[in-house]
Design a protein around this motif. Structure first.
Motif, PDB file in Angstrom:
ATOM      1  N   PHE A  91      -6.663  -6.323   7.299  1.00  0.00           N
ATOM      2  CA  PHE A  91      -7.854  -6.479   6.450  1.00  0.00           C
ATOM      3  C   PHE A  91      -7.482  -6.541   4.968  1.00  0.00           C
ATOM      4  O   PHE A  91      -8.199  -7.132   4.165  1.00  0.00           O
ATOM      5  CB  PHE A  91      -8.890  -5.362   6.727  1.00  0.00           C
ATOM      6  N   MET A  92      -6.370  -5.955   4.589  1.00  0.00           N
ATOM      7  CA  MET A  92      -5.936  -5.962   3.185  1.00  0.00           C
ATOM      8  C   MET A  92      -5.468  -7.363   2.788  1.00  0.00           C
ATOM      9  O   MET A  92      -5.826  -7.876   1.726  1.00  0.00           O
ATOM     10  CB  MET A  92      -4.813  -4.952   2.963  1.00  0.00           C
TER      11      MET A  92
ATOM     12  N   ASP B 164      -3.566   1.788  -4.155  1.00  0.00           N
ATOM     13  CA  ASP B 164      -4.537   2.057  -3.093  1.00  0.00           C
ATOM     14  C   ASP B 164      -5.326   0.763  -2.855  1.00  0.00           C
ATOM     15  O   ASP B 164      -5.078  -0.264  -3.515  1.00  0.00           O
ATOM     16  CB  ASP B 164      -5.424   3.268  -3.429  1.00  0.00           C
ATOM     17  N   SER B 165      -6.282   0.797  -1.946  1.00  0.00           N
ATOM     18  CA  SER B 165      -6.970  -0.433  -1.556  1.00  0.00           C
ATOM     19  C   SER B 165      -7.658  -1.105  -2.740  1.00  0.00           C
ATOM     20  O   SER B 165      -7.636  -2.332  -2.861  1.00  0.00           O
ATOM     21  CB  SER B 165      -8.014  -0.120  -0.489  1.00  0.00           C
TER      22      SER B 165
ATOM     23  N   HIS C  72       0.859  -1.191   0.000  1.00  0.00           N
ATOM     24  CA  HIS C  72       0.000   0.000   0.000  1.00  0.00           C
ATOM     25  C   HIS C  72       0.891   1.236   0.000  1.00  0.00           C
ATOM     26  O   HIS C  72       2.043   1.193   0.445  1.00  0.00           O
ATOM     27  CB  HIS C  72      -0.925  -0.012   1.234  1.00  0.00           C
TER      28      HIS C  72
ATOM     29  N   GLU D  72     -11.383  10.008   4.581  1.00  0.00           N
ATOM     30  CA  GLU D  72     -11.443   9.557   5.975  1.00  0.00           C
ATOM     31  C   GLU D  72     -11.248  10.731   6.940  1.00  0.00           C
ATOM     32  O   GLU D  72     -11.395  10.578   8.152  1.00  0.00           O
ATOM     33  CB  GLU D  72     -10.372   8.495   6.249  1.00  0.00           C
TER      34      GLU D  72
ATOM     35  N   TYR E 174     -17.086  -0.608   4.033  1.00  0.00           N
ATOM     36  CA  TYR E 174     -15.777  -0.104   3.598  1.00  0.00           C
ATOM     37  C   TYR E 174     -14.823  -1.282   3.673  1.00  0.00           C
ATOM     38  O   TYR E 174     -14.938  -2.128   4.569  1.00  0.00           O
ATOM     39  CB  TYR E 174     -15.372   1.015   4.564  1.00  0.00           C
TER      40      TYR E 174
ATOM     41  N   ASN F  21     -12.016  -1.432   4.759  1.00  0.00           N
ATOM     42  CA  ASN F  21     -11.362  -1.448   6.076  1.00  0.00           C
ATOM     43  C   ASN F  21     -12.306  -2.098   7.088  1.00  0.00           C
ATOM     44  O   ASN F  21     -12.884  -1.443   7.944  1.00  0.00           O
ATOM     45  CB  ASN F  21     -11.034  -0.023   6.552  1.00  0.00           C
TER      46      ASN F  21
ATOM     47  N   HIS G 223      -7.923  13.065   2.141  1.00  0.00           N
ATOM     48  CA  HIS G 223      -8.551  11.743   2.032  1.00  0.00           C
ATOM     49  C   HIS G 223      -9.951  11.848   2.647  1.00  0.00           C
ATOM     50  O   HIS G 223     -10.132  12.558   3.658  1.00  0.00           O
ATOM     51  CB  HIS G 223      -7.695  10.720   2.807  1.00  0.00           C
TER      52      HIS G 223
ATOM     53  N   TYR H  24       0.928   3.575   1.894  1.00  0.00           N
ATOM     54  CA  TYR H  24       1.303   4.017   3.238  1.00  0.00           C
ATOM     55  C   TYR H  24       2.543   3.276   3.771  1.00  0.00           C
ATOM     56  O   TYR H  24       2.985   3.528   4.890  1.00  0.00           O
ATOM     57  CB  TYR H  24       0.152   3.784   4.221  1.00  0.00           C
TER      58      TYR H  24
ATOM     59  N   THR I  99     -14.317   0.891  -1.520  1.00  0.00           N
ATOM     60  CA  THR I  99     -13.071   1.514  -1.037  1.00  0.00           C
ATOM     61  C   THR I  99     -13.290   3.028  -1.094  1.00  0.00           C
ATOM     62  O   THR I  99     -14.340   3.494  -1.571  1.00  0.00           O
ATOM     63  CB  THR I  99     -11.848   1.136  -1.907  1.00  0.00           C
ATOM     64  N   SER I 100     -12.272   3.784  -0.708  1.00  0.00           N
ATOM     65  CA  SER I 100     -12.464   5.235  -0.704  1.00  0.00           C
ATOM     66  C   SER I 100     -12.585   5.767  -2.132  1.00  0.00           C
ATOM     67  O   SER I 100     -13.139   6.831  -2.354  1.00  0.00           O
ATOM     68  CB  SER I 100     -11.313   5.918   0.034  1.00  0.00           C
TER      69      SER I 100
ATOM     70  N   SER J  61      -9.015   9.153  -2.876  1.00  0.00           N
ATOM     71  CA  SER J  61      -8.237   8.043  -2.301  1.00  0.00           C
ATOM     72  C   SER J  61      -6.752   8.365  -2.452  1.00  0.00           C
ATOM     73  O   SER J  61      -6.383   9.355  -3.102  1.00  0.00           O
ATOM     74  CB  SER J  61      -8.552   6.753  -3.051  1.00  0.00           C
ATOM     75  N   THR J  62      -5.915   7.518  -1.919  1.00  0.00           N
ATOM     76  CA  THR J  62      -4.468   7.763  -2.010  1.00  0.00           C
ATOM     77  C   THR J  62      -4.024   7.858  -3.476  1.00  0.00           C
ATOM     78  O   THR J  62      -3.303   8.785  -3.841  1.00  0.00           O
ATOM     79  CB  THR J  62      -3.691   6.663  -1.255  1.00  0.00           C
TER      80      THR J  62
ATOM     81  N   HIS K 295      -6.360   9.797  10.421  1.00  0.00           N
ATOM     82  CA  HIS K 295      -6.957  10.905   9.654  1.00  0.00           C
ATOM     83  C   HIS K 295      -7.774  11.851  10.555  1.00  0.00           C
ATOM     84  O   HIS K 295      -7.909  13.041  10.253  1.00  0.00           O
ATOM     85  CB  HIS K 295      -7.853  10.366   8.534  1.00  0.00           C
TER      86      HIS K 295
HETATM   87  P1  13P Z   1      -7.226   4.021   0.065  1.00  0.00           P
HETATM   88  O1  13P Z   1      -8.544   3.602  -0.516  1.00  0.00           O
HETATM   89  O2  13P Z   1      -6.882   5.405  -0.333  1.00  0.00           O
HETATM   90  O3  13P Z   1      -6.179   3.032  -0.223  1.00  0.00           O
HETATM   91  O4  13P Z   1      -7.424   4.109   1.641  1.00  0.00           O
HETATM   92  C1  13P Z   1      -6.804   3.207   2.451  1.00  0.00           C
HETATM   93  C2  13P Z   1      -6.905   3.500   3.862  1.00  0.00           C
HETATM   94  O5  13P Z   1      -6.955   2.628   4.674  1.00  0.00           O
HETATM   95  C3  13P Z   1      -6.924   4.900   4.284  1.00  0.00           C
HETATM   96  O6  13P Z   1      -6.671   4.984   5.646  1.00  0.00           O
END
Ligand code: 13P
Length: 322
Positions: free
Chosen positions: A82-83, A59-60, A43, A219, A131, A133, A217, A45, A147-148, A233-234, A194
């Motif tokens: 969770f990923m 991203d996710s 990811h 979040e 979500y 997550n 983001h 991050y 996802t976001s 999203s990211t 966030h």
């Molecule tokens: P993304 O959908 O941008 O990958 O978000 C992942 C996430 O967990 C943000 O905290």
């Protein structure tokens, strides 16, 4: 990656991993990956040195697509639990490894499968969007995942007016704002990282860097999202900053995105919206733990078959929407 994000990491109290000197971890990981037919998914991050050696960074949503289509025998998931669990649900015959066993997600932990069951009883007949997550049990109790980057499209794709949205209340609020015809029932979970960002952080940054674009983001809390120039999203944040004519950007998501952007657009200027935008769980994976994951086949992700089957339905339904 020669670009340094140590200043941002140090400000957040981050402690650098100690690497043994007698072994070249990058070479060893490359050798083991070949030997075991393994792919390394990371990811945005993740730490720079991990993004450097990953076969795929995303991203996710992009990571779940990648996990669904890879023909590698082993997926080493550099991210949080969770990923890796989502990857296992999409590729049940593959070995999925999470190098840092305790890399969890406090947001995902705010809700259980039983909580979703009780929401469904309370709001009889309303579909549940979860979500990504979230745990496999929560996904198994949901109609569709999101996802976001696709939450708005996923909610809009449902014929129902009333939709249960779990567990991220900030993302849910953002979706509800974009889809005024829908009524969203929100679970009150939040990403602790966030949630540190406050509207005043944006106001201060605007004063300091008047020409900057502020990217957040979803979040982040609604008042922050409201003040941002772009919400995404990211991956969407990265693409926006890469393609924009602006030269200065304030990044309102985890510091890993900053490191990616400083590499891809070294001529531009990137600053973190809040010094606390460092996800401690995402930073638990290191080169040493990836090496150990490949040597010892650890830590293998398992999902009970009946849970995985139902959860897979929610994830594949999402993948069909976008
Ligand atoms: P993304 O959908 O941008 O990958 O978000 C992942 C996430 O967990 C943000 O905290």
């Amino acid at each position: 990656m020669n670009i340094n994000i140590n200043n941002e990491l140090l400000k957040s109290g981050f402690v650098q991993e100690k690497i043994p000197e007698n072994i070249n971890l990058v070479e060893e990981i490359t050798r083991l990956k070949r030997e075991k037919n393994a792919i390394l998914l990371a990811h945005y991050y993740q730490k720079p040195e991990i993004q450097d050696i990953a076969d795929f960074i995303g991203d996710s949503l992009e990571l779940s697509r990648q996990a669904a289509k890879t023909d590698a025998a082993v997926i080493v998931f550099c991210g949080v639990h969770f990923m890796a669990e989502t990857a296992k649900i999409l590729s049940p015959d593959k070995v999925v490894l999470l190098p840092a066993m305790d890399a969890g997600c406090p947001l995902a932990d705010t809700i259980t499968g039983d909580d979703v069951k009780s929401l469904k009883r309370q709001h009889h007949g309303s579909p549940v969007v979860c979500y990504i997550n979230s745990s496999a049990e929560v996904k198994a109790e949901s109609d569709v995942c999101c996802t976001s980057s696709n939450a708005i499209k996923v909610v809009a794709s449902l014929p129902d007016r009333k939709v249960i949205f779990v567990p991220d209340a900030n993302l849910g609020n953002y979706v509800a704002k974009q889809l005024p015809d829908k009524e969203l029932i929100l679970w009150q979970g939040r990403c602790v990282t966030h949630a540190k960002v406050k509207p005043n952080d944006i106001l201060q940054m605007r004063e300091k860097y008047s020409e900057a674009k502020i990217l957040a983001h979803p979040e982040c809390e609604p008042a922050v999202v409201e003040l941002a120039d772009f919400v995404g999203s990211t991956s969407e944040i990265i693409r926006y900053a890469e393609n924009s004519d602006a030269q200065v950007f304030i990044i309102g998501t985890e510091v890993g995105v900053l490191c990616n952007l400083r590499v891809s657009r070294p001529e531009k200027h990137f600053f973190l919206l809040h010094p606390g935008l460092v996800c401690p769980n995402m930073k638990k994976t290191g080169l040493q733990s990836i090496y150990e994951a490949l040597v010892n086949n650890q830590y293998q992700i398992h999902v009970a078959e009946e849970v995985a089957e139902k959860a897979q339905h929610a994830i594949t339904r999402m993948l069909k929407v976008v």
